[in-house]
Design an enzyme around this catalytic site. Structure first.
Site: not given
Ligand code: ADP
Ligand code: MG
Length: 394
Positions: A197, A348, A371
């Protein structure tokens, strides 16, 4: 980044020390599925144990609504004992007379683990009575949970009102790891952002853009940016209510530092076995969705990373959980880890992706807290750190 005392400033031998750790690990089938955070917390626990403290450890686990048994700390206690090689006594409550008696009765060097802090309703409300309950267990409080330091809860902030409180080594390492990148990054400094997001990361985008040479954006969030630039993104993830804000960022003086994918791996549905095609960003079919950056983009991002002296990465480039849509994340992770400069990975899922690829030991700093790391990068003061300040003043 504010002032705080550390373990070097306090005498712990023969005293009761309460550590707020971040042991929020995934549990599957009643066992710990990934013990990264337990291992990260272990050196602090070992250090206090060896210094002759009675070590009381606490953490939240998951998001319990009540006291559902699947959120109990039993599996965490078992794994901590296993990786630590010492006994861990798991208590059945968070605070209260029985816990106090157990802590009183423990010998120096013993390790006790409290029940899930979120089993107490007062935890997330930072209830003062619960905070006093935590304080009653300890002569010294050690905040070592970077991943929870952005939350003003009873076990992270409230407790520090009542007992001498210091920053734990893991917290210090995290704060310094991210802090040095923010204060004076070597250039070229490249930030790579992905994940689901854009709304989660708009704050970071805005605060980091002035500091970076380049910001490469993939993941689900890139589709809101692409749509804001006028591309048709089919049924890809788009946050319509952020389009205006995103347009503002793109039109700002820093907008040309943002690099978006040129090609996209699209899928006919949101599934591990979906059909996969690579298309140019101006040719996404109407009912298909982008689930990864394309191979040309992955190569370009990797080259930019290799040409940088400092890189911060947060958020996978695609749905890396599914092998078909892992390539972009894989390429970025590999470029990052064979990179000689200063590299920080936070989040994460990004850390999980690195671990999946077996590359987690190859970065300069691996941040355990998603976060909290993002809030620090946004320039916010973490409430947990702020709560430690008064102990450093006198
Ligand atoms: P982090 O935990 O490293 O901060 P996020 O929680 O923001 O990362 O995002 C991780 C999630 O984003 C993963 O579960 C991944 O599947 C999803 N994601 C990545 N690219 C896409 C996409 N193009 N469409 C939908 N979900 C996605
Ligand atoms: Mg995440």
């Amino acid at each position: 980044m504010g002032k705080y005392l550390t373990l070097d400033d306090v005498d712990v031998a023969g005293r009761r020390v309460l550590i707020r750790a971040d042991l929020n690990v995934p549990i599957a089938g009643g066992a710990v599925a990934d013990d990264f955070r337990i291992r990260a917390s272990l050196p602090t626990i070992v250090r206090l144990r060896e210094a002759g403290a009675t070590v009381v450890v606490c953490s939240h686990l998951g998001r319990p609504k009540d006291r559902e048994p699947e959120f109990a700390m039993g599996p965490v206690a078992d794994r901590l004992a296993e990786v630590g090689g010492f006994p861990v006594r798991k208590l059945d409550a968070v605070v209260g007379p029985e816990v106090e008696v157990a802590v009183e009765a423990a010998a120096p060097g013993e390790v006790l683990l409290l029940e899930n802090t979120r089993f107490e309703l007062g935890e997330k409300k930072n209830d003062p009575d619960l905070a006093r309950g935590f304080a009653a267990l300890a002569d010294v409080f050690v905040l070592d949970a970077f991943g929870s330091a952005h939350r003003a809860h009873a076990s992270t902030v409230g407790v520090a009102d009542h007992v001498q409180s210091v920053a734990g080594p893991l917290l210090v390492q995290e704060v310094e790891g991210i802090g040095s990148l923010l204060a004076d990054p070597p250039h070229p400094f490249t930030v790579v952002l992905g994940g689901a997001k854009v709304s989660d990361k708009l704050g970071v985008i805005k605060s980091l853009l002035p500091k970076v040479d380049m910001m490469l954006i993939g993941g689900g969030m890139c589709f809101t940016l692409l749509e804001a630039e006028g591309y048709e993104v089919g049924s890809s993830l788009v946050e319509e209510d952020r389009l205006e804000e995103v347009r503002g960022v793109l039109a700002s003086g820093y907008g040309d530092r943002i690099g978006l994918p040129d090609d996209i791996a699209v899928a006919d549905r949101f599934a591990a076995d979906a059909e996969r095609r690579v298309v140019a960003r101006d040719a996404i079919p109407g009912d298909w969705m982008g689930l990864d950056i394309g191979p040309d983009t992955a190569r370009a991002f990797a080259a930019a990373i290799r040409g940088s002296r400092a890189v911060f990465w947060n958020g996978p480039m695609g749905v890396f959980e599914w092998e078909r849509f892992r390539e972009g994340t894989d390429q970025v992770a590999r470029a990052l880890t064979d990179h000689a400069g200063y590299t920080v990975v936070g989040g994460g899922d990004s850390v999980a992706a690195l671990r999946l690829l077996g590359l987690e030991s190859e970065v300069s700093h691996l941040s355990t807290g998603g976060g909290a790391g993002l809030e620090m990068l946004e320039g916010k003061t973490l409430p947990g750190l702020a709560a430690l300040e008064k102990w450093a003043e006198n």
